[in-house]
Structure formats: C-alpha cells, structure tokens
Motif scaffolding. Structure first.
Motif, PDB file in Angstrom:
ATOM      1  N   GLY A   1      43.121  37.777  36.309  1.00  0.00           N
ATOM      2  CA  GLY A   1      42.738  37.888  37.709  1.00  0.00           C
ATOM      3  C   GLY A   1      41.244  38.048  37.870  1.00  0.00           C
ATOM      4  O   GLY A   1      40.456  37.568  37.058  1.00  0.00           O
ATOM      5  N   ASN A   2      40.866  38.763  38.923  1.00  0.00           N
ATOM      6  CA  ASN A   2      39.452  38.968  39.222  1.00  0.00           C
ATOM      7  C   ASN A   2      39.300  40.324  39.903  1.00  0.00           C
ATOM      8  O   ASN A   2      39.920  40.559  40.952  1.00  0.00           O
ATOM      9  CB  ASN A   2      38.947  37.845  40.125  1.00  0.00           C
TER      10      ASN A   2
ATOM     11  N   GLN B   1      30.904  46.799  38.318  1.00  0.00           N
ATOM     12  CA  GLN B   1      31.269  45.704  37.432  1.00  0.00           C
ATOM     13  C   GLN B   1      31.174  44.392  38.188  1.00  0.00           C
ATOM     14  O   GLN B   1      31.416  44.340  39.396  1.00  0.00           O
ATOM     15  CB  GLN B   1      32.706  45.913  36.928  1.00  0.00           C
ATOM     16  N   GLY B   2      30.803  43.345  37.484  1.00  0.00           N
ATOM     17  CA  GLY B   2      30.697  42.042  38.116  1.00  0.00           C
ATOM     18  C   GLY B   2      32.040  41.497  38.551  1.00  0.00           C
ATOM     19  O   GLY B   2      33.091  41.892  38.050  1.00  0.00           O
ATOM     20  N   ALA B   3      32.013  40.577  39.501  1.00  0.00           N
ATOM     21  CA  ALA B   3      33.229  39.947  39.998  1.00  0.00           C
ATOM     22  C   ALA B   3      33.351  38.569  39.379  1.00  0.00           C
ATOM     23  O   ALA B   3      32.622  37.646  39.730  1.00  0.00           O
ATOM     24  CB  ALA B   3      33.189  39.846  41.517  1.00  0.00           C
ATOM     25  N   GLU B   4      34.245  38.428  38.422  1.00  0.00           N
ATOM     26  CA  GLU B   4      34.472  37.144  37.760  1.00  0.00           C
ATOM     27  C   GLU B   4      35.870  37.142  37.172  1.00  0.00           C
ATOM     28  O   GLU B   4      36.510  38.197  37.055  1.00  0.00           O
ATOM     29  CB  GLU B   4      33.437  36.913  36.665  1.00  0.00           C
ATOM     30  N   ASP B   5      36.362  35.962  36.818  1.00  0.00           N
ATOM     31  CA  ASP B   5      37.687  35.873  36.214  1.00  0.00           C
ATOM     32  C   ASP B   5      37.746  36.748  34.966  1.00  0.00           C
ATOM     33  O   ASP B   5      36.807  36.770  34.159  1.00  0.00           O
ATOM     34  CB  ASP B   5      38.007  34.427  35.854  1.00  0.00           C
ATOM     35  N   HIS B   6      38.848  37.449  34.809  1.00  0.00           N
ATOM     36  CA  HIS B   6      38.919  38.476  33.768  1.00  0.00           C
ATOM     37  C   HIS B   6      40.372  38.664  33.358  1.00  0.00           C
ATOM     38  O   HIS B   6      41.303  38.282  34.070  1.00  0.00           O
ATOM     39  CB  HIS B   6      38.345  39.779  34.340  1.00  0.00           C
ATOM     40  N   ILE B   7      40.577  39.277  32.179  1.00  0.00           N
ATOM     41  CA  ILE B   7      41.918  39.579  31.667  1.00  0.00           C
ATOM     42  C   ILE B   7      41.958  41.048  31.271  1.00  0.00           C
ATOM     43  O   ILE B   7      41.051  41.536  30.577  1.00  0.00           O
ATOM     44  CB  ILE B   7      42.276  38.691  30.461  1.00  0.00           C
ATOM     45  N   ILE B   8      42.995  41.747  31.720  1.00  0.00           N
ATOM     46  CA  ILE B   8      43.144  43.174  31.442  1.00  0.00           C
ATOM     47  C   ILE B   8      44.583  43.455  31.015  1.00  0.00           C
ATOM     48  O   ILE B   8      45.447  42.579  31.058  1.00  0.00           O
ATOM     49  CB  ILE B   8      42.800  44.033  32.681  1.00  0.00           C
TER      50      ILE B   8
ATOM     51  N   GLN C   1      46.612  44.491  43.520  1.00  0.00           N
ATOM     52  CA  GLN C   1      46.971  43.292  44.263  1.00  0.00           C
ATOM     53  C   GLN C   1      45.749  42.432  44.555  1.00  0.00           C
ATOM     54  O   GLN C   1      45.832  41.204  44.562  1.00  0.00           O
ATOM     55  CB  GLN C   1      47.698  43.682  45.551  1.00  0.00           C
ATOM     56  N   SER C   2      44.606  43.070  44.771  1.00  0.00           N
ATOM     57  CA  SER C   2      43.369  42.314  44.960  1.00  0.00           C
ATOM     58  C   SER C   2      42.996  41.573  43.691  1.00  0.00           C
ATOM     59  O   SER C   2      42.557  40.414  43.748  1.00  0.00           O
ATOM     60  CB  SER C   2      42.233  43.259  45.362  1.00  0.00           C
ATOM     61  N   PHE C   3      43.205  42.206  42.544  1.00  0.00           N
ATOM     62  CA  PHE C   3      42.910  41.565  41.253  1.00  0.00           C
ATOM     63  C   PHE C   3      43.724  40.286  41.112  1.00  0.00           C
ATOM     64  O   PHE C   3      43.209  39.250  40.691  1.00  0.00           O
ATOM     65  CB  PHE C   3      43.236  42.535  40.120  1.00  0.00           C
ATOM     66  N   VAL C   4      45.001  40.357  41.473  1.00  0.00           N
ATOM     67  CA  VAL C   4      45.871  39.178  41.394  1.00  0.00           C
ATOM     68  C   VAL C   4      45.460  38.142  42.431  1.00  0.00           C
ATOM     69  O   VAL C   4      45.331  36.948  42.128  1.00  0.00           O
ATOM     70  CB  VAL C   4      47.345  39.577  41.585  1.00  0.00           C
ATOM     71  N   ARG C   5      45.232  38.584  43.654  1.00  0.00           N
ATOM     72  CA  ARG C   5      44.927  37.673  44.765  1.00  0.00           C
ATOM     73  C   ARG C   5      43.626  36.906  44.507  1.00  0.00           C
ATOM     74  O   ARG C   5      43.527  35.707  44.793  1.00  0.00           O
ATOM     75  CB  ARG C   5      44.822  38.465  46.059  1.00  0.00           C
ATOM     76  N   GLU C   6      42.626  37.584  43.944  1.00  0.00           N
ATOM     77  CA  GLU C   6      41.340  36.953  43.693  1.00  0.00           C
ATOM     78  C   GLU C   6      41.375  36.082  42.437  1.00  0.00           C
ATOM     79  O   GLU C   6      40.437  35.350  42.158  1.00  0.00           O
ATOM     80  CB  GLU C   6      40.244  38.014  43.541  1.00  0.00           C
ATOM     81  N   GLY C   7      42.466  36.189  41.671  1.00  0.00           N
ATOM     82  CA  GLY C   7      42.620  35.366  40.473  1.00  0.00           C
ATOM     83  C   GLY C   7      43.573  34.224  40.739  1.00  0.00           C
ATOM     84  O   GLY C   7      43.314  33.326  41.535  1.00  0.00           O
ATOM     85  N   SER C   8      44.739  34.277  40.082  1.00  0.00           N
ATOM     86  CA  SER C   8      45.713  33.191  40.228  1.00  0.00           C
ATOM     87  C   SER C   8      46.383  33.198  41.592  1.00  0.00           C
ATOM     88  O   SER C   8      46.800  32.161  42.101  1.00  0.00           O
ATOM     89  CB  SER C   8      46.791  33.309  39.139  1.00  0.00           C
ATOM     90  N   GLY C   9      46.517  34.408  42.172  1.00  0.00           N
ATOM     91  CA  GLY C   9      47.138  34.513  43.481  1.00  0.00           C
ATOM     92  C   GLY C   9      48.648  34.624  43.464  1.00  0.00           C
ATOM     93  O   GLY C   9      49.248  35.027  44.454  1.00  0.00           O
TER      94      GLY C   9
END
Length: 261
Positions: A188-189, A202-209, A241-249
């Motif tokens: 996500g992001n 932290q920067g806003a970019e595609d990421h994996i956690i 949910q924001s992490f998911v929404r800003e990533g794959s959605g």
C-alpha cells in the motif's frame, strides 16, 4: 515474550554451494562461490530457533522479529546504506516468516539481518535474474536491490520457505487471519490525509509492511514497517484503510501461516 539480542550480526557472508539458483551459479576465478556482500563486523545475533520456540511453547513477538531495510545500529547494523533500496518486500517477508516460526531459505538463526534480506529477495525471484539482487558474476547488485517487488514475488518467497499463503479481500478477512495468529503482508502507501506517514515524518510512496497484531478492543493494529528504525508501530483502523486505499485500493494483503503437521 521472546527477546532477541539488541546487537545484530552484520558480518559478510559467502553463498554456500548449491544455494544460488542455476542461473546464478557462476564461479569466481578461484573456483569458490562468489562473495555476495561484505558488511563489516558487529556483535553476534542469535535469535531463538523455531524448534526452540516450539519446545518452550512460545511464539516470536513483533518486537523480537523486527528488522529494517536500511542500516540501523539496532535492527540492521552494517546493513544497506542505500536509502533508495526497494527491499521493503524482502524485509517484510523475512519478518512474517519468523512470526510463524519459519526461516528464509538458505539462512540460519545466526545470519545477519542483511544476509536474511538479501536471501529473501533471492527466494522471491527463483527464475528471474533481473530482480534477484545479484549481477551476472554472482556479486550483490545495488541496482537490483532498488527494484520493487509485489504480491507475486512475496507468494513465491513464502512458499519456498514452506509457508501457506492466502490473499485477503477485505477487513473482516484480515482481522480473521490476525486472530488466527497469521501475520499479513500488505502492499500500500502510508501517504494520504489519513495515512500514518505524516505523523511519523515518513515519505508517501508505495510500500510493503507486515500487519502483526490486532487489538479489537481499541481498534488498533500493530505493524512491522521495514522503514521504521524504532521498532513496531501501532496504527489506527483509519490509517490502515488509508494505506490500502492509497495503494492497491482493493487487496487487504497476503496472510502467511505455517502448515499444520
């Protein structure tokens, strides 16, 4: 709670014979496996092995498995100094596997965090010479370590370690998996108005956690973010949910579990 030693080994390592995939088995001029990386010296890191944990009736905790994709005096001493590396995926995979008592293929309990991360990337690319982290001579390639990874790579790496995987489609699936003791690797992001990146600088970019815990009473989640040098974090459901929404959605991650005997 299992506590690992704070001093993590960062000694250089050599690839044992037979560990590199066929497309990477290129001997050096001396006929030995090629040096992959030399990272200096640090105190030995000796986490409990999976058999020791099972014998003691204990499980690793998010704090005990945390490592970072970047050099850090506690979580990856002597590790990669390249702040633009793309190893959030390999690092997250390594942490998720340890949470279920498994190890990255080709590693042992005495290996340094950077060794584990590099071998994790290798396991994620069994037939792809362009992203396995090594050049044609079998040397560590910084350019390849800057390449992003995704769910397909993560699944291949997890299954190579003997883990089972399940892709999750919604928040109830994620909460169920966490309730069953399964860590969830999430792409996500952290950016966005409700993301956790802003409050952490932290920067806003595609990421994996890794989502490693859920507190149903408080509605919060424990995460192991490979970019965080302070250890595991607690985030709200809105931030998740924001992490998911800003990533794959749509995808709520990949659950990792240990097969039943």
């Amino acid at each position: 709670m299992i506590q690992f030693d704070a001093g993590l080994s960062a000694a250089g390592y050599r690839a044992p014979s037979g560990v590199l995939p066929a497309h990477r088995q290129a001997p050096t001029s001396a006929g030995d496996p090629a040096d992959l990386v030399s990272l200096g010296e640090a105190p030995d890191w000796r986490p409990p092995t999976a058999p020791q944990l099972r014998a003691a009736g204990m499980r690793p905790t998010p704090a005990s498995v945390h490592i970072t994709q970047y050099r850090d005096p506690v979580y990856n001493p002597g590790g990669d100094k390249d702040e633009s590396n793309g190893n959030c995926g390999p690092t997250s995979l390594a942490m998720a596997l340890r949470l279920v008592g498994l190890q990255v293929p080709g590693t042992s309990s005495g290996d340094s965090p950077q060794t584990v991360i590099d071998r994790s990337r290798l396991a994620m690319h069994p037939h792809d010479a362009s992203g396995d982290g090594l050049d044609e001579a079998g040397q560590r390639s910084p350019d390849e370590h800057r390449r992003a990874t995704g769910y397909g790579h993560l699944r291949r790496g997890a299954e190579a370690a003997g883990a089972r995987t399940e892709f999750l489609r919604g928040l109830p699936d994620l909460q169920r998996a966490l309730g069953d003791g399964q860590p969830v690797i999430l792409v996500g992001n952290p950016g966005g108005k409700q993301g956790y990146a802003a409050r952490l600088g932290q920067g806003a970019e595609d990421h994996i956690i890794v989502i490693s815990g859920f507190d149903a009473e408080r509605g919060t989640y424990t995460i192991n973010d490979p970019a965080q040098r302070g250890g595991p974090l607690t985030i709200t459901q809105a931030e998740l949910q924001s992490f998911v929404r800003e990533g794959s959605g749509t995808h709520y991650g990949m659950a990792v579990s240990r097969p039943q005997p």
